[in-house]
Write a protein that holds these residues in place. Sequence first.
Motif, PDB file in Angstrom:
ATOM      1  N   ALA A  38       1.017 -13.544  -8.570  1.00  0.00           N
ATOM      2  CA  ALA A  38       0.648 -14.961  -9.122  1.00  0.00           C
ATOM      3  C   ALA A  38      -0.197 -15.178 -10.033  1.00  0.00           C
ATOM      4  O   ALA A  38      -1.201 -14.374 -10.220  1.00  0.00           O
ATOM      5  CB  ALA A  38       0.687 -15.962  -8.068  1.00  0.00           C
ATOM      6  N   LEU A  39      -0.232 -16.142 -10.868  1.00  0.00           N
ATOM      7  CA  LEU A  39      -1.035 -16.374 -11.836  1.00  0.00           C
ATOM      8  C   LEU A  39      -2.544 -16.473 -11.338  1.00  0.00           C
ATOM      9  O   LEU A  39      -2.682 -17.504 -10.404  1.00  0.00           O
ATOM     10  CB  LEU A  39      -0.751 -17.669 -12.802  1.00  0.00           C
ATOM     11  N   GLY A  40      -3.367 -16.002 -12.056  1.00  0.00           N
ATOM     12  CA  GLY A  40      -4.699 -16.076 -11.447  1.00  0.00           C
ATOM     13  C   GLY A  40      -5.148 -15.262 -10.149  1.00  0.00           C
ATOM     14  O   GLY A  40      -6.311 -15.489  -9.666  1.00  0.00           O
ATOM     15  N   GLN A  41      -4.278 -14.561  -9.832  1.00  0.00           N
ATOM     16  CA  GLN A  41      -4.581 -14.051  -8.563  1.00  0.00           C
ATOM     17  C   GLN A  41      -4.468 -12.448  -8.379  1.00  0.00           C
ATOM     18  O   GLN A  41      -4.034 -12.025  -9.545  1.00  0.00           O
ATOM     19  CB  GLN A  41      -3.433 -14.588  -7.355  1.00  0.00           C
ATOM     20  N   GLY A  42      -4.723 -11.775  -7.409  1.00  0.00           N
ATOM     21  CA  GLY A  42      -4.443 -10.493  -7.258  1.00  0.00           C
ATOM     22  C   GLY A  42      -3.024  -9.959  -7.020  1.00  0.00           C
ATOM     23  O   GLY A  42      -2.267 -10.866  -6.299  1.00  0.00           O
ATOM     24  N   PRO A  43      -2.449  -8.811  -7.139  1.00  0.00           N
ATOM     25  CA  PRO A  43      -1.243  -8.349  -6.584  1.00  0.00           C
ATOM     26  C   PRO A  43      -1.210  -8.647  -4.919  1.00  0.00           C
ATOM     27  O   PRO A  43      -2.411  -8.316  -4.413  1.00  0.00           O
ATOM     28  CB  PRO A  43      -1.076  -6.882  -6.829  1.00  0.00           C
ATOM     29  N   GLU A  44      -0.188  -9.006  -4.459  1.00  0.00           N
ATOM     30  CA  GLU A  44       0.100  -9.199  -2.894  1.00  0.00           C
ATOM     31  C   GLU A  44       1.432  -8.206  -2.716  1.00  0.00           C
ATOM     32  O   GLU A  44       2.285  -8.476  -3.126  1.00  0.00           O
ATOM     33  CB  GLU A  44       0.475 -10.664  -2.554  1.00  0.00           C
ATOM     34  N   PHE A  45       1.089  -7.610  -1.510  1.00  0.00           N
ATOM     35  CA  PHE A  45       2.046  -6.917  -1.298  1.00  0.00           C
ATOM     36  C   PHE A  45       3.395  -7.488  -0.643  1.00  0.00           C
ATOM     37  O   PHE A  45       3.200  -8.400  -0.065  1.00  0.00           O
ATOM     38  CB  PHE A  45       1.445  -5.864   0.101  1.00  0.00           C
ATOM     39  N   LEU A  46       4.700  -6.789  -1.039  1.00  0.00           N
ATOM     40  CA  LEU A  46       5.934  -6.978  -0.480  1.00  0.00           C
ATOM     41  C   LEU A  46       6.445  -6.189   0.435  1.00  0.00           C
ATOM     42  O   LEU A  46       6.619  -6.660   1.463  1.00  0.00           O
ATOM     43  CB  LEU A  46       6.790  -7.327  -1.846  1.00  0.00           C
ATOM     44  N   THR A  47       6.586  -5.007  -0.122  1.00  0.00           N
ATOM     45  CA  THR A  47       7.332  -3.958   0.901  1.00  0.00           C
ATOM     46  C   THR A  47       7.136  -2.755   0.275  1.00  0.00           C
ATOM     47  O   THR A  47       6.790  -2.439  -0.973  1.00  0.00           O
ATOM     48  CB  THR A  47       8.944  -4.373   0.841  1.00  0.00           C
ATOM     49  N   TYR A  48       7.371  -1.476   1.132  1.00  0.00           N
ATOM     50  CA  TYR A  48       7.231  -0.313   0.634  1.00  0.00           C
ATOM     51  C   TYR A  48       8.356   0.494   1.367  1.00  0.00           C
ATOM     52  O   TYR A  48       8.751   0.544   2.407  1.00  0.00           O
ATOM     53  CB  TYR A  48       5.944   0.337   0.514  1.00  0.00           C
ATOM     54  N   PHE A  49       8.368   1.694   0.401  1.00  0.00           N
ATOM     55  CA  PHE A  49       9.458   2.813   0.905  1.00  0.00           C
ATOM     56  C   PHE A  49       8.851   4.261   0.926  1.00  0.00           C
ATOM     57  O   PHE A  49       8.140   4.242   0.075  1.00  0.00           O
ATOM     58  CB  PHE A  49      10.813   2.783  -0.167  1.00  0.00           C
ATOM     59  N   GLN A  50       9.344   4.673   2.153  1.00  0.00           N
ATOM     60  CA  GLN A  50       8.968   6.545   1.876  1.00  0.00           C
ATOM     61  C   GLN A  50      10.481   7.162   1.589  1.00  0.00           C
ATOM     62  O   GLN A  50      11.175   7.070   2.494  1.00  0.00           O
ATOM     63  CB  GLN A  50       8.210   6.873   2.964  1.00  0.00           C
ATOM     64  N   ASN A  51      10.538   7.690   0.562  1.00  0.00           N
ATOM     65  CA  ASN A  51      11.868   8.095   0.069  1.00  0.00           C
ATOM     66  C   ASN A  51      12.827   7.041   0.264  1.00  0.00           C
ATOM     67  O   ASN A  51      12.773   5.965  -0.361  1.00  0.00           O
ATOM     68  CB  ASN A  51      12.318   9.325   0.851  1.00  0.00           C
ATOM     69  N   GLU A  52      14.158   6.951   0.948  1.00  0.00           N
ATOM     70  CA  GLU A  52      14.775   5.952   1.042  1.00  0.00           C
ATOM     71  C   GLU A  52      14.648   4.850   2.086  1.00  0.00           C
ATOM     72  O   GLU A  52      15.185   3.904   2.237  1.00  0.00           O
ATOM     73  CB  GLU A  52      16.392   6.192   1.159  1.00  0.00           C
ATOM     74  N   ALA A  53      13.843   5.196   3.017  1.00  0.00           N
ATOM     75  CA  ALA A  53      13.430   4.346   4.243  1.00  0.00           C
ATOM     76  C   ALA A  53      12.447   3.279   4.045  1.00  0.00           C
ATOM     77  O   ALA A  53      11.370   3.525   3.517  1.00  0.00           O
ATOM     78  CB  ALA A  53      12.704   5.413   5.346  1.00  0.00           C
ATOM     79  N   GLN A  54      12.839   2.223   4.384  1.00  0.00           N
ATOM     80  CA  GLN A  54      11.863   1.117   3.903  1.00  0.00           C
ATOM     81  C   GLN A  54      11.055   1.025   5.303  1.00  0.00           C
ATOM     82  O   GLN A  54      11.446   0.620   6.223  1.00  0.00           O
ATOM     83  CB  GLN A  54      12.578  -0.154   4.047  1.00  0.00           C
ATOM     84  N   LEU A  55       9.806   1.321   5.219  1.00  0.00           N
ATOM     85  CA  LEU A  55       8.760   1.337   6.220  1.00  0.00           C
ATOM     86  C   LEU A  55       7.989   0.096   6.578  1.00  0.00           C
ATOM     87  O   LEU A  55       7.631  -0.205   7.793  1.00  0.00           O
ATOM     88  CB  LEU A  55       7.902   2.554   5.969  1.00  0.00           C
ATOM     89  N   ASP A  56       7.963  -0.762   5.566  1.00  0.00           N
ATOM     90  CA  ASP A  56       7.290  -1.941   5.805  1.00  0.00           C
ATOM     91  C   ASP A  56       7.870  -2.954   4.996  1.00  0.00           C
ATOM     92  O   ASP A  56       7.739  -3.003   3.615  1.00  0.00           O
ATOM     93  CB  ASP A  56       5.636  -1.606   5.648  1.00  0.00           C
ATOM     94  N   LYS A  57       8.105  -4.158   5.431  1.00  0.00           N
ATOM     95  CA  LYS A  57       8.802  -5.447   4.826  1.00  0.00           C
ATOM     96  C   LYS A  57       8.026  -6.609   5.121  1.00  0.00           C
ATOM     97  O   LYS A  57       8.684  -7.728   4.957  1.00  0.00           O
ATOM     98  CB  LYS A  57      10.099  -5.651   4.565  1.00  0.00           C
ATOM     99  N   SER A  58       7.013  -6.400   5.726  1.00  0.00           N
ATOM    100  CA  SER A  58       6.212  -7.697   6.250  1.00  0.00           C
ATOM    101  C   SER A  58       5.705  -8.511   5.094  1.00  0.00           C
ATOM    102  O   SER A  58       5.548  -9.702   5.489  1.00  0.00           O
ATOM    103  CB  SER A  58       4.941  -7.156   7.215  1.00  0.00           C
TER     104      SER A  58
END
Lengths: 114, 111
Positions: A38-58
């Motif tokens: 968001a404007l004026g903020q640092g990046p915030e985590f959404l989700t990540y994948f290892q290969n095709e597996a979505q390991l965290d979508k918190s």
Amino acid sequence: GAGVSQSPRYKVAKRGQDVALRCDPISGHVSLFWYQQALGQGPEFLTYFQNEAQLDKSGLPSDRFFAERPEGSVSTLKIQRTQQEDSAVYLCASSYSLGAYEQYFGPGTRLTVT
Amino acid sequence: DQQVKQNSPSLSVQEGRISILNCDYTNSMFDYFLWYKKYPAEGPTFLISISSIKDKNEDGRFTVFLNKSAKHLSLHIVPSQPGDSAVYFCAASELNEKLTFGTGTRLTIIP
């Protein structure tokens, strides 16, 4: 070699529209991350994948947000029924493996919801 | 709950002098820390990192210091150059997963 690429670079959507944001990671990178800035903020985590597996979508803010990486390379972040609060820069990053801390970022997609 | 904090939104430094950017964190489980540099309309670019088992890492003009007991890290740039003008983000990782970022410090180098 080529870095992380994202498309489109800019997207304007009317409230209620669905959008799809694409990320091409660095070739051979196993891990792929999505962040929202968001404007004026640092990046915030959404989700990540290892290969095709979505390991965290918190970090996905609501069930309107959905990400996929079906073949373990290109990833798509989809936002359904966009709202004004979804306006932000969406950043994609990749890293060589889950054991590598350094993440390499793309230029981002700036989404504006009107 | 801001786990990584950069309390100075901006900093101006004369060219050739030392720039010191600070970062504090609250999560004692963080085991790796990174600094990223960001120009407008570009994604963050990795600059330098440090593991929690070290207290200093140096790469050319850039040095990162980690004080675990104070949960504080700093980035030193010396000598500062005009091309160093950018927004700097501190980030932390736990078990090499997602990065948690601070809000950034805008560094301006004055010629």
